[in-house]
Write a protein that holds these residues in place. Structure first.
Motif, PDB file in Angstrom:
ATOM      1  N   LEU A   1       0.418  -0.990  -0.192  1.00  0.00           N
ATOM      2  CA  LEU A   1      -0.163   0.108   0.376  1.00  0.00           C
ATOM      3  C   LEU A   1       1.077   0.936  -0.076  1.00  0.00           C
ATOM      4  O   LEU A   1       0.699   2.559   0.009  1.00  0.00           O
TER       5      LEU A   1
ATOM      6  N   GLY B   1       0.712   4.589   1.737  1.00  0.00           N
ATOM      7  CA  GLY B   1      -1.140   4.759   2.077  1.00  0.00           C
ATOM      8  C   GLY B   1      -1.629   5.925   1.598  1.00  0.00           C
ATOM      9  O   GLY B   1      -3.298   6.194   1.435  1.00  0.00           O
TER      10      GLY B   1
ATOM     11  N   CYS C   1      -4.220   7.086   5.616  1.00  0.00           N
ATOM     12  CA  CYS C   1      -3.416   5.448   5.875  1.00  0.00           C
ATOM     13  C   CYS C   1      -4.552   5.144   6.539  1.00  0.00           C
ATOM     14  O   CYS C   1      -5.082   3.488   5.437  1.00  0.00           O
TER      15      CYS C   1
ATOM     16  N   THR D   1      -6.688   4.248   3.228  1.00  0.00           N
ATOM     17  CA  THR D   1      -6.673   3.272   2.395  1.00  0.00           C
ATOM     18  C   THR D   1      -6.798   2.101   3.046  1.00  0.00           C
ATOM     19  O   THR D   1      -6.931   1.196   2.126  1.00  0.00           O
ATOM     20  N   LEU D   2      -6.305   1.983   3.741  1.00  0.00           N
ATOM     21  CA  LEU D   2      -6.197   0.390   4.922  1.00  0.00           C
ATOM     22  C   LEU D   2      -7.511   0.076   4.528  1.00  0.00           C
ATOM     23  O   LEU D   2      -7.631  -1.101   4.347  1.00  0.00           O
TER      24      LEU D   2
ATOM     25  N   GLY E   1      -1.717  -5.632   4.313  1.00  0.00           N
ATOM     26  CA  GLY E   1      -0.785  -4.256   4.108  1.00  0.00           C
ATOM     27  C   GLY E   1       0.022  -3.760   4.295  1.00  0.00           C
ATOM     28  O   GLY E   1      -0.095  -4.248   5.611  1.00  0.00           O
ATOM     29  N   SER E   2       0.439  -3.084   3.240  1.00  0.00           N
ATOM     30  CA  SER E   2       1.776  -2.769   4.183  1.00  0.00           C
ATOM     31  C   SER E   2       1.465  -1.233   4.066  1.00  0.00           C
ATOM     32  O   SER E   2       1.170  -0.711   3.156  1.00  0.00           O
ATOM     33  N   ILE E   3       1.952  -0.133   5.547  1.00  0.00           N
ATOM     34  CA  ILE E   3       2.251   0.894   4.985  1.00  0.00           C
ATOM     35  C   ILE E   3       4.036   1.221   5.197  1.00  0.00           C
ATOM     36  O   ILE E   3       4.719   0.794   5.904  1.00  0.00           O
TER      37      ILE E   3
ATOM     38  N   SER F   1      -3.507   3.782  11.666  1.00  0.00           N
ATOM     39  CA  SER F   1      -3.111   1.988  10.304  1.00  0.00           C
ATOM     40  C   SER F   1      -3.987   1.154  11.454  1.00  0.00           C
ATOM     41  O   SER F   1      -4.705   0.651  11.005  1.00  0.00           O
TER      42      SER F   1
ATOM     43  N   ALA G   1      -7.544  -0.972  11.806  1.00  0.00           N
ATOM     44  CA  ALA G   1      -6.946  -2.341  11.106  1.00  0.00           C
ATOM     45  C   ALA G   1      -7.628  -3.185  12.108  1.00  0.00           C
ATOM     46  O   ALA G   1      -8.707  -4.253  11.884  1.00  0.00           O
TER      47      ALA G   1
ATOM     48  N   LEU H   1      -1.032  -6.115   9.518  1.00  0.00           N
ATOM     49  CA  LEU H   1      -0.902  -4.578   9.484  1.00  0.00           C
ATOM     50  C   LEU H   1       0.500  -4.997   9.247  1.00  0.00           C
ATOM     51  O   LEU H   1       1.269  -5.449  10.353  1.00  0.00           O
TER      52      LEU H   1
END
Length: 276
Positions: free
Chosen positions: A88, A91, A99, A102-103, A114-116, A140, A144, A153
């Protein structure tokens, strides 16, 4: 969310909690995802660079949008029954709430992780200031945790990919991201056993992802497992390998030869892989 997404999320969470190393390959489209699933991989993660190249764009210049990323993720999620996490990027926002948004949108696409990252995308200040970077991960994490399933995450410290080979600052950031609630920690660009060992020790017992496939990163998987690494991904390496084969073949064709066809994957094998 449906029951399938919940089961994928639980399976993905379990893969991070076992002793065995999770090898997490990075498809760039539905076709590459299907091949990886047919070969027996347990989960998948998208690649922002692989997506950029597939769309005919350079990576790392802000030319891939959140919409591009989520459309690609939806296609990969639909292609296989495997758990899928997404790159991601940062974000697609500077502020923490962006961010988080987006998550939540990523989760709505069927993703279970997903990764930030803490890279800003700006040449003058490539890494977010520490306080803002931590707030972005904290927001984030809150997003989550609001979901009805365990979204995994991953928080990324990008120093080493942006010419800032400051291990002390990288460790400080990863420790702060772990404290903020990130499930997995990741510092792409590490190349030595000592660097990787330091990261694993700093955030233990939380799992660490290590990027393999860069020219400087060639540690065997069994050595990474012995260091305590729990997850290995390859970023754009598979996409670049595929494009490398294409480039060699195209250059050979341009020079008047069709010998490249001898090395092409058999039609029947590809058809079978996509039929499974």
């Amino acid at each position: 969310m449906d029951d399938k997404q919940l089961q994928k999320a639980l399976a993905f969470q379990t893969l991070h909690r076992r002793d065995e190393l999770l090898v997490l390959p990075n498809p760039w489209d539905a076709g590459s995802a299907k091949i990886l699933a047919a070969l027996g991989f347990e989960a998948l993660a998208t690649t922002s660079a692989g997506l950029a190249f597939a769309l005919g764009r350079p990576d790392g210049e802000g030319l891939i949008s959140r919409e591009d990323t989520l459309a690609n993720a939806r296609a990969i999620v639909a292609a296989t029954p495997l758990p899928v996490a997404a790159d991601l990027e940062n974000g697609f926002a500077d502020e923490p709430q962006g961010c988080a948004d987006t998550l939540l949108q990523a989760a709505a696409c069927g993703l279970v992780g997903g990764s930030i990252e803490d890279a800003s995308g700006r040449a003058d200040t490539p890494i977010y200031p520490m306080e803002l970077a931590v707030e972005r991960i904290r927001a984030s994490v809150a997003a989550a945790r609001s979901l009805p399933f365990p979204f995994t995450l991953c928080a990324r410290a990008e120093n080493f990919l942006h010419g800032r080979e400051d291990l002390s600052d990288t460790l400080h950031r990863l420790e702060a991201y772990a404290e903020a609630g990130a499930d997995v920690l990741y510092a792409p660009g590490l190349t030595t056993r000592a660097q990787i060992d330091a990261v694993v020790r700093a955030v233990a017992p939380k799992p660490v992802n290590v990027l393999m496939g860069l020219s400087a990163s060639s540690l065997p998987l069994d050595e990474l497992a012995a260091l305590g690494v729990r997850r290995v991904s390859v970023g754009s390496s598979l996409a670049r390998a595929a494009f490398g084969g294409f480039l060699r073949a195209a250059r050979e064709l341009r020079q008047g030869s069709t010998g490249f066809a001898r090395d092409a994957a058999p039609f029947a094998e590809l058809n079978d892989l996509f039929t499974r």
